[in-house]
Design a protein around this motif. Sequence first.
Motif, PDB file in Angstrom:
ATOM      1  N   LEU A 158      14.965 -17.481  28.300  1.00  0.00           N
ATOM      2  CA  LEU A 158      14.236 -17.512  26.980  1.00  0.00           C
ATOM      3  C   LEU A 158      14.565 -16.295  26.107  1.00  0.00           C
ATOM      4  CD1 LEU A 158      10.642 -18.624  28.243  1.00  0.00           C
ATOM      5  CD2 LEU A 158      11.939 -19.475  26.651  1.00  0.00           C
ATOM      6  N   PHE A 159      14.731 -15.137  26.786  1.00  0.00           N
ATOM      7  CA  PHE A 159      15.215 -13.811  26.062  1.00  0.00           C
ATOM      8  C   PHE A 159      16.569 -13.742  25.755  1.00  0.00           C
ATOM      9  CE2 PHE A 159      11.678 -11.601  28.608  1.00  0.00           C
ATOM     10  CZ  PHE A 159      11.036 -11.565  27.393  1.00  0.00           C
ATOM     11  N   GLU A 160      17.600 -14.298  26.481  1.00  0.00           N
ATOM     12  CA  GLU A 160      19.054 -14.198  26.291  1.00  0.00           C
ATOM     13  C   GLU A 160      19.536 -15.541  25.238  1.00  0.00           C
ATOM     14  OE1 GLU A 160      20.689 -14.797  30.109  1.00  0.00           O
ATOM     15  OE2 GLU A 160      20.423 -12.565  30.578  1.00  0.00           O
ATOM     16  N   LYS A 161      18.686 -16.542  25.040  1.00  0.00           N
ATOM     17  CA  LYS A 161      18.887 -17.409  24.042  1.00  0.00           C
ATOM     18  C   LYS A 161      18.371 -17.067  22.903  1.00  0.00           C
ATOM     19  CE  LYS A 161      19.639 -21.392  27.336  1.00  0.00           C
ATOM     20  NZ  LYS A 161      19.160 -22.401  28.042  1.00  0.00           N
ATOM     21  N   THR A 210      12.838 -16.421  37.605  1.00  0.00           N
ATOM     22  CA  THR A 210      13.715 -15.353  36.730  1.00  0.00           C
ATOM     23  C   THR A 210      14.647 -15.961  35.867  1.00  0.00           C
ATOM     24  OG1 THR A 210      13.520 -13.831  38.768  1.00  0.00           O
ATOM     25  CG2 THR A 210      15.487 -13.527  37.226  1.00  0.00           C
ATOM     26  N   PRO A 211      15.589 -17.167  36.216  1.00  0.00           N
ATOM     27  CA  PRO A 211      16.395 -17.891  35.390  1.00  0.00           C
ATOM     28  C   PRO A 211      15.752 -18.317  34.034  1.00  0.00           C
ATOM     29  CG  PRO A 211      16.551 -18.644  37.549  1.00  0.00           C
ATOM     30  CD  PRO A 211      15.689 -17.783  37.793  1.00  0.00           C
ATOM     31  N   TYR A 215      14.189  -4.502  28.548  1.00  0.00           N
ATOM     32  CA  TYR A 215      14.735  -4.477  27.211  1.00  0.00           C
ATOM     33  C   TYR A 215      14.555  -5.206  26.208  1.00  0.00           C
ATOM     34  CZ  TYR A 215      19.180  -4.598  24.523  1.00  0.00           C
ATOM     35  OH  TYR A 215      20.170  -4.783  23.603  1.00  0.00           O
ATOM     36  N   TYR A 216      13.879  -6.401  26.608  1.00  0.00           N
ATOM     37  CA  TYR A 216      13.533  -7.496  25.476  1.00  0.00           C
ATOM     38  C   TYR A 216      12.014  -7.431  25.299  1.00  0.00           C
ATOM     39  CZ  TYR A 216      18.036  -9.613  26.150  1.00  0.00           C
ATOM     40  OH  TYR A 216      19.364 -10.049  26.229  1.00  0.00           O
ATOM     41  N   ALA A 217      11.299  -6.838  26.197  1.00  0.00           N
ATOM     42  CA  ALA A 217       9.813  -7.113  26.394  1.00  0.00           C
ATOM     43  C   ALA A 217       8.874  -5.937  26.805  1.00  0.00           C
ATOM     44  CB  ALA A 217       9.269  -8.471  26.737  1.00  0.00           C
ATOM     45  N   SER A 218       7.699  -5.719  26.717  1.00  0.00           N
ATOM     46  CA  SER A 218       6.749  -4.754  27.269  1.00  0.00           C
ATOM     47  C   SER A 218       5.999  -5.753  28.183  1.00  0.00           C
ATOM     48  CB  SER A 218       5.932  -4.237  26.235  1.00  0.00           C
ATOM     49  OG  SER A 218       4.783  -3.762  26.916  1.00  0.00           O
ATOM     50  N   PRO A 219       6.227  -5.386  29.447  1.00  0.00           N
ATOM     51  CA  PRO A 219       5.543  -6.356  30.564  1.00  0.00           C
ATOM     52  C   PRO A 219       3.968  -5.946  31.143  1.00  0.00           C
ATOM     53  CG  PRO A 219       7.395  -4.890  31.630  1.00  0.00           C
ATOM     54  CD  PRO A 219       6.984  -4.515  30.173  1.00  0.00           C
ATOM     55  N   GLU A 220       3.201  -6.513  31.197  1.00  0.00           N
ATOM     56  CA  GLU A 220       1.705  -5.978  31.502  1.00  0.00           C
ATOM     57  C   GLU A 220       1.051  -7.193  32.613  1.00  0.00           C
ATOM     58  OE1 GLU A 220      -2.515  -5.679  29.562  1.00  0.00           O
ATOM     59  OE2 GLU A 220      -0.964  -6.747  28.419  1.00  0.00           O
ATOM     60  N   VAL A 221       0.710  -6.503  33.711  1.00  0.00           N
ATOM     61  CA  VAL A 221      -0.040  -7.471  34.544  1.00  0.00           C
ATOM     62  C   VAL A 221      -1.559  -7.723  33.998  1.00  0.00           C
ATOM     63  CG1 VAL A 221      -0.951  -7.713  36.945  1.00  0.00           C
ATOM     64  CG2 VAL A 221       1.290  -6.924  36.674  1.00  0.00           C
ATOM     65  N   VAL A 247      17.045 -27.619  27.946  1.00  0.00           N
ATOM     66  CA  VAL A 247      16.343 -28.144  26.576  1.00  0.00           C
ATOM     67  C   VAL A 247      16.632 -27.233  25.493  1.00  0.00           C
ATOM     68  CG1 VAL A 247      13.969 -28.189  25.534  1.00  0.00           C
ATOM     69  CG2 VAL A 247      14.370 -29.328  27.791  1.00  0.00           C
ATOM     70  N   ASP A 248      16.897 -27.887  24.536  1.00  0.00           N
ATOM     71  CA  ASP A 248      17.218 -26.958  23.125  1.00  0.00           C
ATOM     72  C   ASP A 248      15.933 -26.422  22.729  1.00  0.00           C
ATOM     73  OD1 ASP A 248      17.769 -25.934  20.928  1.00  0.00           O
ATOM     74  OD2 ASP A 248      18.910 -27.683  20.020  1.00  0.00           O
ATOM     75  N   ILE A 249      15.508 -25.393  23.090  1.00  0.00           N
ATOM     76  CA  ILE A 249      14.246 -24.623  22.868  1.00  0.00           C
ATOM     77  C   ILE A 249      14.141 -24.378  21.258  1.00  0.00           C
ATOM     78  CG2 ILE A 249      12.331 -22.893  23.471  1.00  0.00           C
ATOM     79  CD1 ILE A 249      13.690 -22.672  26.079  1.00  0.00           C
ATOM     80  N   HIS A 250      15.339 -24.101  20.793  1.00  0.00           N
ATOM     81  CA  HIS A 250      15.584 -23.713  19.289  1.00  0.00           C
ATOM     82  C   HIS A 250      14.918 -24.869  18.472  1.00  0.00           C
ATOM     83  CE1 HIS A 250      17.449 -19.808  19.954  1.00  0.00           C
ATOM     84  NE2 HIS A 250      18.079 -20.358  20.899  1.00  0.00           N
ATOM     85  N   ARG A 251      15.101 -26.185  18.972  1.00  0.00           N
ATOM     86  CA  ARG A 251      15.019 -27.112  18.124  1.00  0.00           C
ATOM     87  C   ARG A 251      13.414 -27.809  18.120  1.00  0.00           C
ATOM     88  NH1 ARG A 251      14.417 -32.446  19.193  1.00  0.00           N
ATOM     89  NH2 ARG A 251      14.698 -32.346  21.460  1.00  0.00           N
ATOM     90  N   ILE A 252      12.676 -27.234  19.359  1.00  0.00           N
ATOM     91  CA  ILE A 252      11.599 -27.305  19.496  1.00  0.00           C
ATOM     92  C   ILE A 252      10.669 -26.378  18.808  1.00  0.00           C
ATOM     93  CG2 ILE A 252       9.550 -26.966  21.010  1.00  0.00           C
ATOM     94  CD1 ILE A 252      11.305 -27.749  23.510  1.00  0.00           C
ATOM     95  N   VAL A 253      11.484 -24.901  18.517  1.00  0.00           N
ATOM     96  CA  VAL A 253      10.730 -24.149  17.747  1.00  0.00           C
ATOM     97  C   VAL A 253      10.848 -24.636  16.242  1.00  0.00           C
ATOM     98  CG1 VAL A 253      10.841 -21.656  16.886  1.00  0.00           C
ATOM     99  CG2 VAL A 253      10.919 -22.411  19.282  1.00  0.00           C
ATOM    100  N   GLU A 254      11.942 -25.043  16.151  1.00  0.00           N
ATOM    101  CA  GLU A 254      11.967 -25.478  14.526  1.00  0.00           C
ATOM    102  C   GLU A 254      11.395 -26.740  13.994  1.00  0.00           C
ATOM    103  OE1 GLU A 254      13.255 -24.692  11.057  1.00  0.00           O
ATOM    104  OE2 GLU A 254      14.361 -23.726  12.611  1.00  0.00           O
ATOM    105  N   GLU A 255      11.042 -27.692  15.104  1.00  0.00           N
ATOM    106  CA  GLU A 255      10.423 -28.976  14.861  1.00  0.00           C
ATOM    107  C   GLU A 255       8.843 -28.673  14.745  1.00  0.00           C
ATOM    108  OE1 GLU A 255      11.602 -31.843  17.469  1.00  0.00           O
ATOM    109  OE2 GLU A 255      13.440 -32.346  16.534  1.00  0.00           O
ATOM    110  N   GLN A 256       8.350 -27.762  15.853  1.00  0.00           N
ATOM    111  CA  GLN A 256       6.972 -27.601  15.934  1.00  0.00           C
ATOM    112  C   GLN A 256       6.370 -26.530  14.924  1.00  0.00           C
ATOM    113  OE1 GLN A 256       4.846 -29.430  17.626  1.00  0.00           O
ATOM    114  NE2 GLN A 256       6.624 -30.587  18.475  1.00  0.00           N
TER     115      GLN A 256
END
Length: 289
Positions: A138-141, A132-133, A178-184, A105-114
């Motif tokens: 989500l981060f790499e794109k 994992t994928p 590297y991209y985010a702060s993780p928390e359980v 899915v083009d998630i950038h388009r969803i973010v733009e439209e919504q």
Amino acid sequence: MATLGSVQSTIEILQKYQFVFQKKFGQNFLVDKNILEKIIEAAEVTEQDCVLEIGPGIGTMTQYLAERAKSVTAVEIDRNLIPILHDTLSSYDNVTIMNEDILKVDIHRIVEEQNGGKPIKVVANLPYYITTPIIMALFEKRVALQSITIMVQKEVADRLQAKPGSKDYGALSLAVQYYASPEVIVKVPASCFMPRPNVDSAVMKLTRYDAPPTAAKEESYLFAVIRASFNQRRKTLVNGLANAGNLGVSKEMIVEALEKMGMSPTVRGETLTLEQFTELSNSLLEIRQ
């Protein structure tokens, strides 16, 4: 208010549509209202928020999200669930249902439209084989997002927040941190799902950094160095990196870079922090030039 979330209501919907669980989609539906509330609370969903939900299933969490969010886009890969979702979400006019594979899915388009391009919040009860994928995509794109609140296998949760020197620490720990702060947020026993999985789970929140905590000259090279360091865990860092064909460095170059950092040539990759890996990859790039 939301009507799904109990064992009884889930069974009724499944029987109504004669739904058969698909092993290939790793389907386990959450049937604990207490955990559902905790997920929504952790995601901090408000009426200003646009939420992307991955893997809505029969729409249980979608109902909870729709009650609180400005809008919800629910992406479900199993076409057999689409008629169920249209039924369970029929009273919400702020939900968009998409029958798609989230990795295509083009998630950038969803973010733009919504949300006019402004960061969204991601909430997901992911099938374990594809956790994992999806997180890394989500981060790499570079999707504009504030946070990802997800249900993951407990072992994956341990890896996502692992620190140097622990057995769970690896390339995935470093990539996510590297991209985010993780928390359980909360551990979830297998009994909270239908059908019951073989493992316990955990709800995790990954809060996206505005900028990475370290300054890598070349991100792709940093991640190549990290991957090579963990490919052969028992080897020293020098041997692991020298054996990787894609880094373009000799043992002598690696020893030189480590000495610059005041580190021994016998050090193993699992002891280095993200900052040290960044320093090492930057130094190797300099020496190569």
